[in-house]
Design an enzyme around this catalytic site. Structure first.
Site, mmCIF file in Angstrom:
data_model
loop_
_atom_site.group_PDB
_atom_site.id
_atom_site.type_symbol
_atom_site.label_atom_id
_atom_site.label_comp_id
_atom_site.label_asym_id
_atom_site.label_seq_id
_atom_site.Cartn_x
_atom_site.Cartn_y
_atom_site.Cartn_z
ATOM 1 N N GLN A 91 0.871 -1.191 0.000
ATOM 2 C CA GLN A 91 0.000 0.000 0.000
ATOM 3 C C GLN A 91 0.901 1.231 0.000
ATOM 4 O O GLN A 91 0.970 1.979 0.968
ATOM 5 C CB GLN A 91 -0.907 0.006 1.230
ATOM 6 C CG GLN A 91 -1.942 -1.115 1.240
ATOM 7 C CD GLN A 91 -2.933 -0.945 2.372
ATOM 8 O OE1 GLN A 91 -3.435 0.141 2.619
ATOM 9 N NE2 GLN A 91 -3.202 -2.032 3.088
ATOM 10 N N LYS A 185 -0.013 -8.824 -16.369
ATOM 11 C CA LYS A 185 -1.061 -9.071 -15.369
ATOM 12 C C LYS A 185 -1.971 -7.854 -15.240
ATOM 13 O O LYS A 185 -1.504 -6.722 -15.237
ATOM 14 C CB LYS A 185 -0.405 -9.366 -14.019
ATOM 15 C CG LYS A 185 -1.412 -9.555 -12.890
ATOM 16 C CD LYS A 185 -0.730 -10.009 -11.621
ATOM 17 C CE LYS A 185 -0.128 -8.868 -10.840
ATOM 18 N NZ LYS A 185 0.436 -9.304 -9.561
HETATM 19 C C1 R5P Z 1 2.221 -7.409 -7.139
HETATM 20 O O1 R5P Z 1 2.497 -6.827 -8.200
HETATM 21 C C2 R5P Z 1 3.125 -8.400 -6.515
HETATM 22 O O2 R5P Z 1 4.344 -8.453 -7.188
HETATM 23 C C3 R5P Z 1 2.518 -9.790 -6.465
HETATM 24 O O3 R5P Z 1 2.368 -10.272 -7.793
HETATM 25 C C4 R5P Z 1 1.189 -9.808 -5.818
HETATM 26 O O4 R5P Z 1 1.165 -8.989 -4.690
HETATM 27 C C5 R5P Z 1 0.791 -11.212 -5.462
HETATM 28 O O5 R5P Z 1 -0.452 -11.181 -4.845
HETATM 29 P P1 R5P Z 1 -1.472 -12.390 -4.963
HETATM 30 O O6 R5P Z 1 -0.759 -13.629 -4.535
HETATM 31 O O7 R5P Z 1 -2.585 -12.018 -4.023
HETATM 32 O O8 R5P Z 1 -1.934 -12.456 -6.376
#
Ligand code: R5P
Length: 283
Positions: A91, A185
């Site tokens: 955050q 993503k």
């Molecule tokens: C975000 O960009 C981070 O690099 C991770 O990909 C992300 O926080 C992973 O979160 P989750 O396991 O909830 O998808």
């Protein structure tokens, strides 16, 4: 120097003691009947304290503040705080009008109790700027190559988004062979992501997906599913911080993961390798 472990970082603290030859304090972690935490360091007696405490929960954060205060109270004149995993680090901006910059708020809470901070692979290195004391940001991704099998077939090191490509390159370099690519993503909510596969050729290859953290496992499980569609052989998930919240472990298993590999910044069953050597270098 005496190393003072938070309750969530006892294995890492022990590894750091072995690495550095420092003394090890034995804190107590108690709770009052109203639920308030009480972390204490009975018998602490050193000028230099290194508090090692991941903060994956609000209680762990308060415990860290209490350990900092307890060692100062006991006479420590120099306090270092190692944050193997810093909660709220993702955050790092106000996502909507009226939201806090929570990472900054947490950094401001931690800063007065310490002379310096060591931060292990935060989501963004700029999080270090939120602290009011000197910060060493260390990247521990290279240790993730250690637990991977030696016999990976034509390995592809893949990050789920462009932001983690440097991590994938670090792990590939430490492993010694393989190519690097990334997916795209899009995050729709705290638990929903979609993954756009690149044109990376995964057919018949062993793939290691590398990210800084597995939180809900949505990112990794979507990436694993996309790789299954593209004929990948074994798919490994490697992350520095294996938070594995909620049903992350099961989502990864259902998606067909071969193995999850994480470090001891968070102590889980998948924490196959220690970041202690990397942290010890800056203590
Ligand atoms: C975000 O960009 C981070 O690099 C991770 O990909 C992300 O926080 C992973 O979160 P989750 O396991 O909830 O998808």
């Amino acid at each position: 120097m005496t190393i003072v472990p938070g309750s969530a970082s006892q294995a890492l603290a022990a590894a750091l003691v072995r690495e550095t030859g420092a003394d090890l304090a034995t804190p107590t972690y108690d709770r009052f009947p109203d639920g308030e935490t009480l972390a204490a360091v009975p018998g602490f007696d050193d000028d230099r304290a290194t508090v090692v405490a991941a903060t994956p929960s609000n209680d762990a954060l308060v415990e860290l503040l209490q350990l900092q205060d307890a060692v100062r109270e006991a006479g420590a004149s120099e306090v270092t705080t190692v944050l193997p995993y810093m909660g709220y680090a993702r955050q790092d901006r106000a996502f909507e009008a009226g939201h806090p910059v929570s990472a900054r708020a947490v950094a401001r809470a931690i800063s007065p109790g310490t002379d310096r901070v060591v931060l292990v692979t935060p989501h963004e290195a700029a999080v270090g700027d939120f602290f009011d004391v000197p910060v060493d940001v260390v990247d521990a991704a290279d240790v993730l190559a250690g637990p991977l099998p030696d016999d990976l077939t034509d390995p592809l090191f893949l990050s789920p988004d462009a932001g983690a490509v440097a991590l994938a390159e670090t792990v590939r370099d430490a492993y010694g062979r393989g190519t690097v690519d990334h997916f795209e993503k899009t995050r729709h909510s705290g638990t929903e992501v979609t993954i756009e596969p690149s044109d990376a050729d995964a057919d018949g290859r062993d793939v290691v997906i590398v990210d800084d953290i597995i939180a809900t496992g949505s990112t990794m499980s979507e990436a694993v599913a996309a790789l299954g569609d593209r004929g990948a052989a074994r798919v490994f998930a490697a992350c520095v911080h294996p938070l594995l919240a909620r049903n992350a472990r099961t989502k990864l298993e259902s998606a067909g993961i071969e193995r999850v590999v994480g470090t001891d910044t968070l102590e889980r069953d998948v924490s196959a390798v220690s970041v202690a050597p990397v942290v010890a270098d800056v203590l």
